[in-house]
Design a protein around this motif. Structure first.
Motif, PDB file in Angstrom:
ATOM      1  N   SER A  47      -6.584 -14.281   6.965  1.00 59.82           N
ATOM      2  CA  SER A  47      -6.238 -13.334   6.080  1.00 59.82           C
ATOM      3  C   SER A  47      -5.426 -13.878   5.163  1.00 59.82           C
ATOM      4  CB  SER A  47      -5.920 -12.026   6.775  1.00 59.82           C
ATOM      5  OG  SER A  47      -5.750 -11.083   5.817  1.00 59.82           O
TER       6      SER A  47
ATOM      7  N   ARG B 149      -3.047  -4.215   4.347  1.00 65.18           N
ATOM      8  CA  ARG B 149      -4.222  -4.082   5.252  1.00 65.18           C
ATOM      9  C   ARG B 149      -4.954  -2.806   4.782  1.00 65.18           C
ATOM     10  NH1 ARG B 149      -1.792  -2.858  10.809  1.00 65.18           N
ATOM     11  NH2 ARG B 149      -0.377  -1.951   9.675  1.00 65.18           N
ATOM     12  N   ARG B 150      -4.493  -1.724   4.046  1.00 68.44           N
ATOM     13  CA  ARG B 150      -5.343  -0.670   3.571  1.00 68.44           C
ATOM     14  C   ARG B 150      -5.828  -0.832   2.356  1.00 68.44           C
ATOM     15  NH1 ARG B 150      -0.896   3.551   5.605  1.00 68.44           N
ATOM     16  NH2 ARG B 150       0.473   2.332   4.333  1.00 68.44           N
ATOM     17  N   ALA B 151      -7.180  -1.311   2.484  1.00 68.15           N
ATOM     18  CA  ALA B 151      -7.692  -1.409   1.021  1.00 68.15           C
ATOM     19  C   ALA B 151      -7.880   0.019   0.195  1.00 68.15           C
ATOM     20  CB  ALA B 151      -9.197  -1.792   1.278  1.00 68.15           C
ATOM     21  N   ASP B 152      -8.063   0.943   0.879  1.00 69.22           N
ATOM     22  CA  ASP B 152      -8.392   2.194   0.214  1.00 69.22           C
ATOM     23  C   ASP B 152      -7.029   2.499  -0.562  1.00 69.22           C
ATOM     24  OD1 ASP B 152      -7.170   2.656   2.638  1.00 69.22           O
ATOM     25  OD2 ASP B 152      -8.012   4.872   2.509  1.00 69.22           O
TER      26      ASP B 152
ATOM     27  N   GLN C 274      -6.500  -0.018  -3.526  1.00 74.41           N
ATOM     28  CA  GLN C 274      -7.472   0.206  -4.824  1.00 74.41           C
ATOM     29  C   GLN C 274      -6.910   1.395  -5.723  1.00 74.41           C
ATOM     30  OE1 GLN C 274      -9.942  -1.988  -5.646  1.00 74.41           O
ATOM     31  NE2 GLN C 274      -9.395  -0.877  -7.533  1.00 74.41           N
TER      32      GLN C 274
ATOM     33  N   GLU D  93      -6.821  -7.196   0.392  1.00 75.44           N
ATOM     34  CA  GLU D  93      -6.823  -6.807   1.645  1.00 75.44           C
ATOM     35  C   GLU D  93      -6.261  -7.837   2.570  1.00 75.44           C
ATOM     36  OE1 GLU D  93      -9.292  -4.552   5.322  1.00 75.44           O
ATOM     37  OE2 GLU D  93     -10.307  -4.900   3.414  1.00 75.44           O
ATOM     38  N   CYS D  94      -5.112  -7.819   3.164  1.00 79.19           N
ATOM     39  CA  CYS D  94      -4.417  -8.693   3.742  1.00 79.19           C
ATOM     40  C   CYS D  94      -3.623  -8.477   5.032  1.00 79.19           C
ATOM     41  CB  CYS D  94      -3.719  -9.699   2.890  1.00 79.19           C
ATOM     42  SG  CYS D  94      -2.864 -11.113   3.552  1.00 79.19           S
ATOM     43  N   ASP D  95      -3.768  -8.755   6.073  1.00 83.20           N
ATOM     44  CA  ASP D  95      -3.012  -8.504   7.274  1.00 83.20           C
ATOM     45  C   ASP D  95      -2.114 -10.005   7.692  1.00 83.20           C
ATOM     46  OD1 ASP D  95      -2.046  -8.540   9.636  1.00 83.20           O
ATOM     47  OD2 ASP D  95      -3.809  -7.946  10.928  1.00 83.20           O
TER      48      ASP D  95
ATOM     49  N   SER E 267       0.784  -1.299  -0.048  1.00 84.45           N
ATOM     50  CA  SER E 267       0.068  -0.073  -0.052  1.00 84.45           C
ATOM     51  C   SER E 267       0.873   1.089   0.046  1.00 84.45           C
ATOM     52  CB  SER E 267      -0.903   0.036   1.181  1.00 84.45           C
ATOM     53  OG  SER E 267      -0.309  -0.214   2.285  1.00 84.45           O
TER      54      SER E 267
END
Length: 250
Positions: free
Chosen positions: A61, A34-37, A40, A53-55, A11
């Motif tokens: 996850s 982790r930060r989907a925004d 994207q 999205e993955c931790d 990200s």
């Protein structure tokens, strides 16, 4: 079919730069973080990519990441274990156990989880490569860096052991170990958002490395002929002769 590359911690910083570079190298990139925004925004920019999205500190996850990769059309030939981080710069005597735990969870166990989840697919491709982004802190300790250095030493041991254990299988194990790299978040996270302390790390350093420099090293190692394994690439700015020796202009 297009070869697939997974990049964790995609990200921002080195991960985002690596995703951009690998798309230019012809990969379809699975950008995981982790930060989907932010993910994207990245995949909208580079197009030949999938956001997940993955931790990496969570088993379920990581299993979800592996499931997405398995559903794509193409072989998984590259994993870039980039997710990591440093938290705090306290001495051992007063260091936060929670900070040490976080560093071990993301740098070591996160690398372990993702590697275990994707190793079968990398092997099945017949042409797999694992690139793990470590640090020169994996080799030299320094005051205030006990937790981070311990985690990076452990990550280094993990990758070195894996290389021994899978020798003879069609998967390379590569380590990229940067010294001083100025990214948008690494030092800021380390100092809990204190911008002045984060910026002070680079005071007087004319040209610290940047994320694109490390992405270039990752792409180089990953695109060598498959019989060529870059076991370890240590990269520092010219101003940094060693972990503790940095030239700063006055």
């Amino acid at each position: 079919m297009v070869n697939i590359a997974v990049v964790t911690g995609a990200s921002s910083g080195i991960g985002a730069a690596t995703a951009r570079r690998l798309v230019r190298e012809g990969f379809h990139v699975v950008a995981a973080a982790r930060r989907a925004d932010r993910l994207q925004t990245l995949v909208d920019e580079i197009e030949a990519a999938t956001a997940v999205e993955c931790d990496v500190t969570d088993d379920a996850s990581v299993a979800g990441l592996a499931s997405v990769v398995a559903g794509l059309d193409g072989p998984l030939t590259l994993l870039v274990n980039n997710a990591g981080g440093a938290f705090g710069l306290d001495p051992v005597a007063t260091g936060s156990v929670d900070d040490w735990q976080r560093m071990y969870d993301v740098n070591v166990l996160g690398t372990l989880r993702v590697t275990q989840a994707l190793l079968p697919a990398l092997e099945a491709s017949g042409n797999g490569t694992i690139v793990t982004v470590g640090s020169t802190a994996a080799f030299v300790v320094y005051e205030g860096g006990g937790g981070y250095s311990a985690a990076k030493h452990a990550q280094n041991a993990l990758m070195g052991t894996l290389r021994l254990e899978i020798v003879g299988k069609p998967v390379r194990v590569v380590e990229i170990d940067p010294g001083m790299v100025r990214t948008d978040e690494f030092s800021l996270k380390r100092f809990g958002g204190d911008r002045s302390r984060a910026d002070a790390i680079y005071d007087g350093v004319k040209e610290p490395l940047v994320a694109d420099d490390i992405a270039d090293c990752i792409a180089f190692a990953a695109t060598r002929p498959h019989h060529v394994n870059i076991d370890r690439l240590v990269v520092r700015p010219i101003a940094q002769a060693a972990q503790h020796k940095v030239y700063r202009e006055k």
